[in-house]
Write a protein that holds these residues in place. Structure first.
Motif, PDB file in Angstrom:
ATOM      1  N   MET A   3     -36.479 -42.692  19.683  1.00 28.18           N
ATOM      2  CA  MET A   3     -36.793 -43.870  20.492  1.00 28.18           C
ATOM      3  C   MET A   3     -35.805 -44.012  21.640  1.00 28.18           C
ATOM      4  SD  MET A   3     -35.402 -46.956  18.043  1.00 28.18           S
ATOM      5  CE  MET A   3     -36.213 -46.314  16.584  1.00 28.18           C
ATOM      6  N   LEU A   4     -36.201 -44.789  22.615  1.00 28.40           N
ATOM      7  CA  LEU A   4     -35.353 -45.112  23.759  1.00 28.40           C
ATOM      8  C   LEU A   4     -35.336 -46.629  23.877  1.00 28.40           C
ATOM      9  CD1 LEU A   4     -33.851 -43.401  25.947  1.00 28.40           C
ATOM     10  CD2 LEU A   4     -35.768 -43.908  27.461  1.00 28.40           C
ATOM     11  N   ILE A   5     -34.137 -47.210  23.819  1.00 29.07           N
ATOM     12  CA  ILE A   5     -33.994 -48.655  23.941  1.00 29.07           C
ATOM     13  C   ILE A   5     -32.889 -48.953  24.952  1.00 29.07           C
ATOM     14  CG2 ILE A   5     -34.796 -49.074  21.592  1.00 29.07           C
ATOM     15  CD1 ILE A   5     -31.880 -49.485  20.741  1.00 29.07           C
ATOM     16  N   GLY A   6     -32.767 -50.200  25.341  1.00 27.98           N
ATOM     17  CA  GLY A   6     -31.698 -50.579  26.245  1.00 27.98           C
ATOM     18  C   GLY A   6     -30.360 -50.605  25.533  1.00 27.98           C
ATOM     19  N   ARG A   7     -29.289 -50.382  26.273  1.00 38.30           N
ATOM     20  CA  ARG A   7     -27.948 -50.436  25.692  1.00 38.30           C
ATOM     21  C   ARG A   7     -27.484 -51.885  25.582  1.00 38.30           C
ATOM     22  NH1 ARG A   7     -24.150 -46.008  28.571  1.00 38.30           N
ATOM     23  NH2 ARG A   7     -22.739 -46.703  26.911  1.00 38.30           N
ATOM     24  N   ASP A   8     -26.674 -52.141  24.582  1.00 42.97           N
ATOM     25  CA  ASP A   8     -26.131 -53.481  24.355  1.00 42.97           C
ATOM     26  C   ASP A   8     -24.696 -53.333  23.865  1.00 42.97           C
ATOM     27  OD1 ASP A   8     -25.498 -55.983  22.729  1.00 42.97           O
ATOM     28  OD2 ASP A   8     -27.435 -56.542  23.596  1.00 42.97           O
ATOM     29  N   ASP A   9     -23.790 -54.112  24.401  1.00 37.69           N
ATOM     30  CA  ASP A   9     -22.378 -53.990  24.044  1.00 37.69           C
ATOM     31  C   ASP A   9     -22.108 -54.274  22.572  1.00 37.69           C
ATOM     32  OD1 ASP A   9     -21.721 -53.278  26.593  1.00 37.69           O
ATOM     33  OD2 ASP A   9     -20.903 -55.237  27.178  1.00 37.69           O
ATOM     34  N   ALA A  10     -23.034 -54.970  21.906  1.00 34.50           N
ATOM     35  CA  ALA A  10     -22.822 -55.313  20.500  1.00 34.50           C
ATOM     36  C   ALA A  10     -23.260 -54.214  19.539  1.00 34.50           C
ATOM     37  CB  ALA A  10     -23.562 -56.615  20.168  1.00 34.50           C
ATOM     38  N   ASP A  11     -23.836 -53.136  20.067  1.00 30.87           N
ATOM     39  CA  ASP A  11     -24.371 -52.093  19.188  1.00 30.87           C
ATOM     40  C   ASP A  11     -23.289 -51.428  18.349  1.00 30.87           C
ATOM     41  OD1 ASP A  11     -26.980 -52.477  19.981  1.00 30.87           O
ATOM     42  OD2 ASP A  11     -26.905 -50.945  21.541  1.00 30.87           O
ATOM     43  N   VAL A  12     -22.187 -51.070  18.981  1.00 31.21           N
ATOM     44  CA  VAL A  12     -21.080 -50.383  18.310  1.00 31.21           C
ATOM     45  C   VAL A  12     -19.779 -50.942  18.879  1.00 31.21           C
ATOM     46  CG1 VAL A  12     -22.366 -48.239  17.869  1.00 31.21           C
ATOM     47  CG2 VAL A  12     -21.125 -48.507  20.027  1.00 31.21           C
ATOM     48  N   PRO A  13     -18.653 -50.702  18.220  1.00 33.51           N
ATOM     49  CA  PRO A  13     -17.380 -51.168  18.768  1.00 33.51           C
ATOM     50  C   PRO A  13     -17.131 -50.613  20.170  1.00 33.51           C
ATOM     51  CG  PRO A  13     -17.111 -50.512  16.481  1.00 33.51           C
ATOM     52  CD  PRO A  13     -18.497 -50.100  16.880  1.00 33.51           C
ATOM     53  N   HIS A  30     -22.793 -50.816   8.871  1.00 31.38           N
ATOM     54  CA  HIS A  30     -21.937 -50.973  10.035  1.00 31.38           C
ATOM     55  C   HIS A  30     -22.718 -50.886  11.351  1.00 31.38           C
ATOM     56  CE1 HIS A  30     -22.095 -46.862   8.541  1.00 31.38           C
ATOM     57  NE2 HIS A  30     -21.959 -46.435   9.778  1.00 31.38           N
ATOM     58  N   LEU A  31     -24.005 -50.513  11.288  1.00 33.85           N
ATOM     59  CA  LEU A  31     -24.842 -50.437  12.486  1.00 33.85           C
ATOM     60  C   LEU A  31     -25.945 -51.503  12.484  1.00 33.85           C
ATOM     61  CD1 LEU A  31     -25.260 -46.543  12.766  1.00 33.85           C
ATOM     62  CD2 LEU A  31     -23.700 -48.020  14.047  1.00 33.85           C
ATOM     63  N   SER A  32     -25.719 -52.584  11.750  1.00 33.03           N
ATOM     64  CA  SER A  32     -26.760 -53.599  11.591  1.00 33.03           C
ATOM     65  C   SER A  32     -27.211 -54.190  12.922  1.00 33.03           C
ATOM     66  CB  SER A  32     -26.265 -54.720  10.665  1.00 33.03           C
ATOM     67  OG  SER A  32     -26.126 -54.251   9.339  1.00 33.03           O
ATOM     68  N   SER A  33     -26.274 -54.466  13.811  1.00 33.08           N
ATOM     69  CA  SER A  33     -26.648 -55.061  15.103  1.00 33.08           C
ATOM     70  C   SER A  33     -27.546 -54.128  15.899  1.00 33.08           C
ATOM     71  CB  SER A  33     -25.390 -55.393  15.913  1.00 33.08           C
ATOM     72  OG  SER A  33     -24.625 -56.386  15.270  1.00 33.08           O
ATOM     73  N   LEU A  34     -27.241 -52.838  15.849  1.00 29.82           N
ATOM     74  CA  LEU A  34     -28.058 -51.844  16.548  1.00 29.82           C
ATOM     75  C   LEU A  34     -29.445 -51.743  15.908  1.00 29.82           C
ATOM     76  CD1 LEU A  34     -28.456 -49.433  18.502  1.00 29.82           C
ATOM     77  CD2 LEU A  34     -27.363 -47.994  16.770  1.00 29.82           C
ATOM     78  N   ILE A  35     -29.494 -51.646  14.598  1.00 31.04           N
ATOM     79  CA  ILE A  35     -30.765 -51.455  13.897  1.00 31.04           C
ATOM     80  C   ILE A  35     -31.693 -52.641  14.113  1.00 31.04           C
ATOM     81  CG2 ILE A  35     -31.791 -51.218  11.600  1.00 31.04           C
ATOM     82  CD1 ILE A  35     -29.187 -49.647  10.842  1.00 31.04           C
ATOM     83  N   ASP A  36     -31.155 -53.837  14.212  1.00 34.10           N
ATOM     84  CA  ASP A  36     -31.981 -55.025  14.434  1.00 34.10           C
ATOM     85  C   ASP A  36     -32.752 -54.963  15.744  1.00 34.10           C
ATOM     86  OD1 ASP A  36     -31.639 -56.498  12.103  1.00 34.10           O
ATOM     87  OD2 ASP A  36     -29.786 -57.436  12.812  1.00 34.10           O
TER      88      ASP A  36
END
Length: 380
Positions: free
Chosen positions: A181-191, A247-253
């Motif tokens: 998949m291709l999604i937008g980047r978000d600063d909360a995805d990973v540290p 640890h990747l919950s924000s990204l997976i959401d």
């Protein structure tokens, strides 16, 4: 070759390999026509890894400057285990080391298309092929027969041309695949310290590949076994993936209903060519994506095909035999190295962590893995 005329190439497939071969041949004075079965030249919405070997090819065919606009260049490729511990850490884009950019597949196809157009390549869409004969005749699905000095089969993993010439040694569907998949980047995805890295996370038989593909685009691959039906479904089961990678919950959401499942396959041919017909790309050497070199090998072999064919215009069959002899060993090394990386999919987490932390310190194993990336392709 027909006397008193420019050599002609008919190419089946408007993907990475077909467009690269078309541009390289046309730049050498050939008349070239590309047949694409789809109504336009589009790539599935995802990112692609282009290592140094592929970047050299893009430079050689004049597609590099456009392809790298907006590309992501990270400093590290890391593998992490189920506890988010780093098992391997490979420096990228450092002086004297392996170079890597990640871009959108659409960007790569567009840059190659423009290189073809500048060289005078004719691109015909809605033009599916049926078969080819060793004497250089390409037959379209509507029955049209086209004579050529060289026919190039770049018509994908289910290649009709390859199969019409009975070149397939084996085609194996692996017990593994990915939702891409291709999604937008978000600063909360990973540290913050991880945002620019390329990271592959392991947990049980599942993996998540985190790849920035531009300043705004993030390429994700959710990898699992074919029979892990809950993990491979689209829309993604967020709760299931978060249980494996908390640890990747924000990204997976943020995955929502994005993505498409594809099984990994391997293709080997008895020969890459017959008479005046050559087979390139996934039609010839599909491989699992663990090294990120499927596109790189397609680029290398397409350019080298043009080099050998043009150097021996009066003996195309002999030229193709020399081309395969020169180029096949590197491609098969890449297939084998990628397959070896896939063997750890079924290992218990602790065993995999222990082994990868040890092998990550091996200069020899690192050299084998980076061999293709550091290779200088023919014609560059």
């Amino acid at each position: 070759m027909r006397q008193g005329s420019r050599p002609r190439a008919e190419i089946a497939g408007g993907g990475i390999g077909g467009l690269t071969a078309a541009a390289a041949l046309a730049q050498r004075g050939w008349q070239v026509r590309v047949h694409e079965r789809a109504p336009d030249l589009r790539a599935f919405g995802a990112g692609i890894y282009i290592w140094g070997n592929g970047l050299r090819v893009l430079q050689a065919v004049g597609a590099y400057d456009e392809a790298v606009v907006g590309a992501h260049e990270g400093e590290w490729f890391e593998t992490r285990d189920h506890l988010n511990r780093t098992m391997e850490r490979i420096p990228i884009n450092a002086s004297g080391g392996a170079r890597l950019i990640t871009i959108l597949r659409e960007t790569l196809i567009r840059s190659l298309t423009h290189a073809c157009e500048r060289a005078g390549v004719e691109i015909v869409t809605n033009s599916p092929v049926s078969c080819a004969s060793a004497d250089g005749v390409l037959t379209l699905e509507d029955g049209t027969r086209l004579d050529a000095d060289l026919v190039v089969a770049s018509d994908g993993i289910g290649s009709r041309i390859r199969d019409s010439l009975d070149l397939l040694a084996y085609r194996e569907t692996l017990r593994y695949g990915a939702v891409r998949m291709l999604i937008g980047r978000d600063d909360a995805d990973v540290p913050a310290g991880d945002r620019s890295k390329y990271i592959e996370y392991f947990s049980g038989t599942r993996r998540i590949l985190y790849t920035p593909a531009s300043a705004s685009d993030l390429y994700i691959a959710l990898c699992c076994t074919d029979d892990d039906h809950a993990a491979r479904q689209v829309p993604v089961d967020a709760a299931l993936w978060k249980a494996s990678f908390p640890h990747l919950s924000s990204l997976i959401d943020r995955f929502a209903d994005a993505g498409r499942w594809d099984s990994f396959e391997v293709v080997r041919l008895r020969r890459w060519a017959q008479g005046r017909v050559a087979v390139i790309g996934d039609a010839a050497h599909a491989m699992p994506p663990y090294l990120g070199q499927g596109g790189g090998c397609a680029l290398m072999n397409a350019l080298s095909l043009a080099v050998f064919a043009d150097a021996h215009r009066d003996d195309l069959a002999g030229a193709l035999a020399q081309w395969e002899l020169a180029e096949r060993p590197m491609t098969e090394h890449t297939q084998q190295a990628a397959a070896q990386l896939g063997h750890m999919n079924d290992w218990p987490d602790e065993l995999r962590s222990e082994v990868m932390m040890l092998t990550g310190k091996s200069a020899y194993l690192a050299g084998q893995r980076m061999k293709t990336a550091l290779h200088v392709p023919t014609g560059t």
